[in-house]
Design an enzyme around this catalytic site. Structure first.
Site, short mmCIF file in Angstrom:
data_model
loop_
_atom_site.label_atom_id
_atom_site.label_comp_id
_atom_site.label_asym_id
_atom_site.label_seq_id
_atom_site.Cartn_x
_atom_site.Cartn_y
_atom_site.Cartn_z
N SER A 78 0.99 -1.53 0.11
CA SER A 78 0.21 0.45 -0.02
C SER A 78 0.63 1.42 -0.02
CB SER A 78 -0.31 -0.23 1.34
OG SER A 78 -0.14 0.46 2.22
N LYS A 79 0.57 2.47 -0.29
CA LYS A 79 0.96 3.66 -0.13
C LYS A 79 1.96 3.88 1.09
CE LYS A 79 -0.68 6.22 -3.33
NZ LYS A 79 -0.12 7.03 -4.24
N ARG A 80 1.60 3.33 2.23
CA ARG A 80 2.40 3.19 3.24
C ARG A 80 3.73 2.85 2.87
NH1 ARG A 80 2.76 -1.12 6.40
NH2 ARG A 80 0.10 -1.78 5.59
#
Length: 521
Positions: free
Chosen positions: A296-298
């Site tokens: 994911s983005k993180r």
RNA sequence: GGCCCGUUCGUCUAUCGGUUAGGACACCAGGUUUUCAACCUGGGAAGAGGGGUUCGACUCCCCUACGGGCUGCCA
């Protein structure tokens, strides 16, 4: 008993059941205007259009079918790569379809981003991009056909009713799969109200899918409900659209993320209802972040374009992504030709793989080193543009071309290469950075001054230069290391660069002497 | 909750019943060396747990644990 794993390449005859006379041709409307070809060298022009069909064709047809709701996800890029590799390695065709039936979330910008991403990765597709939304009439037609065949029915249940049903089921600990009361209703009882068309799925028995990666997977039909094929507004759902499109496009092998494994069972029911040949399934595991969690983005970079902007060469990305979740014995570093040659469905692993940037970098370094200079320069320019950096001037390009031979062996990414190319990208006077300045102490500057007269008339060869530097160093009782530091600082203004002798050879006598003079004052 | 999938060194993986469980990246030590990088030598490092089946299981079966997916008139 070994897990059954078969490739579509062998066996499995696929009668193309042309059941429906109205099996229309695939929409040929292009999705979006062909983007002006970005300054991305190494990408053939026809990547955005038709591709010439080569002589040795096979029946194999694969496709990549992303939904245009954002950037091209790195996992999606790998899925596309696998499909591309499989088709290209076997003389088949690789198609591209944009699943844009969700009008609220689909954007033309996202489509453009996907096309650009694929193009950068070097994945070219056959024919024109298909818009799933454009084919909605065809999808509706198939829904009606299923209705006529008795494999589907009109369901007048409202969403509120369905929700109430689910809630009651949850409360009672029963299955939340919706059982429509309209499944066997007499058409005479149909109200004059909006309805959806649902698949009349078998309630008993099992649906089995033969997956080239996951093996044989069996689902009890009591786990599969009567999915909606056509919404009440007449638009098709994804479940229906994929099947219709894949069938019409002649897709023989569906290679996609294993988040679709369950869907394959439902979709199989549609194929069966229409009497269509079921494609070979190959559900590949998802890519996870370095921590093993879903990417994911993180985790940082998830969009392919971010990787381009970070300066990874496309060839290295292809190699790394191919190797991630797929293996061919001990092969680690390989060319595109080898990848196409070796790629197969059996080599795909069944467990999710984690991204490992160190390994990515290592492979990228090898690919930069192996790349011809002529291919590298345009790719570096594309990188600069993609990362929003100023373009190279003509003199810089010339200098870089001359220096590549001593640069490419020591860089894993383009930024790293450019950093080491500073000596040929910058101009006099070279302002030494902090570390370089430390190397240019008064004593060192004195030694540099001694170099000048000897270099004035020496033949400009590596051997001669080494000889001169070594003798001056020796005269001071110093090793080469002691003098190379200041020399490097003078020539590059940095402490990291190629060999000092390579730098001198690349920039020539005049420039070398000028830089030594600049630094010696 | 139900259904489905997965689990070999830190990471990517090889192995398709019999191997000292191999390779690569990373890491550690040493060497070479004009920086960075590269390179050379050596090293540590793995079959989630428990039951079976078998003469013999990392490989086959079951259970558990953990991770993931699906369970929409999203795709």
């Amino acid at each position: 008993m070994p897990r059954e794993r078969k490739t579509g390449a062998q066996g499995r005859s696929r009668p193309r059941a042309a059941t429906s006379a109205s099996s229309g041709p695939v929409s040929t409307r292009t999705l979006c205007p062909r983007p002006a070809l970005p300054n991305e060298p190494g990408v053939s022009l026809n990547a955005y259009g038709f591709r010439k069909v080569n002589a040795a064709m096979s029946d194999i047809v694969t496709r990549f079918a992303p939904s245009p709701t954002g950037y091209l996800h790195i996992g999606g890029a790998r899925t596309a790569l696998f499909n591309w590799l499989f088709a290209r390695g076997r003389g088949g065709r690789f198609l591209l379809r944009i699943e844009d039936t969700d009008r609220d979330r689909s954007t033309p910008e996202a489509t453009t981003a996907i096309l650009k991403g694929l193009t950068w990765l070097g994945l070219d597709w056959d024919g024109e991009v298909v818009s799933q939304f454009d084919r909605r009439e065809r999808h509706a037609e198939v829904a009606r056909e299923m209705l006529a065949r008795g494999h589907a029915y009109k369901c007048f249940s409202t969403q509120d009713e369905i929700e109430a049903f689910r809630e009651a089921a949850r409360a009672g600990g029963r299955s939340t799969l919706f059982q429509s009361p309209w499944r066997d209703a007499d058409p005479a009882d149909h109200p004059d109200a909006p309805f959806v068309i649902r698949l009349k799925a078998p309630r008993a028995g099992e649906t089995v899918i033969e997956d080239a990666v996951q093996g044989k997977v069996t689902f009890g039909n009591d786990q599969l409900d009567d999915m909606v094929c056509l919404r009440s507004d007449g638009t098709p759902t994804y479940m229906l659209a994929v099947v219709v499109d894949d069938h019409d496009m002649g897709v023989t092998h569906v290679i996609r993320g294993d988040d679709h494994l369950n869907n394959a069972a439902r979709q199989t029911q549609v194929y069966l209802a229409m009497d269509w040949a079921v494609p070979v399934w190959a559900h590949i595991p998802l890519i996870h972040g370095p921590d093993g969690k879903k990417l994911s983005k993180r985790h940082g970079a998830v969009g392919l374009e971010e990787y381009q902007a970070m300066g990874y060469p496309a060839a290295g990305m292809r190699n790394y992504l191919t190797r991630l979740g797929w293996a061919h014995g001990d092969a680690e570093f390989f060319s595109d030709a080898q990848a196409r040659d070796w790629f197969d469905l059996e080599g795909i692993g069944r467990a999710p793989a984690r991204l490992d940037f160190k390994k990515l970098e290592n492979l990228c370094g090898q690919h930069i080193a192996a790349a011809p200079d002529a291919a590298l320069l345009p790719e570096i320019e594309a990188f600069l543009e993609a990362s929003g950096q100023p373009a190279l001037s003509q003199p810089q390009k010339d200098g870089l071309s001359r220096a590549l031979y001593c640069l490419k062996d020591r860089a894993k990414t383009f930024p790293e290469l450019l950093e080491k190319a500073h000596f040929v990208l910058g101009n006099r006077p070279f302002e030494p950075d902090e570390k370089a300045a430390q190397a240019l102490d008064p004593v060192s500057r004195g030694i540099l001054r001694e170099l000048t007269p000897q270099m004035q008339n020496a033949s400009w060869s590596r051997d001669k230069l080494e000889e001169i530097v070594a003798s001056v160093a020796g005269a001071h009782g110093l090793g080469l290391g002691k003098i190379a530091g200041p020399l490097r600082a003078a020539l590059a203004g940095r402490t990291i660069s190629p060999s000092v002798f390579d730098m001198m050879l690349v920039i020539g006598r005049e420039e070398t002497l000028a830089r030594l003079k600049d630094a010696a004052v």
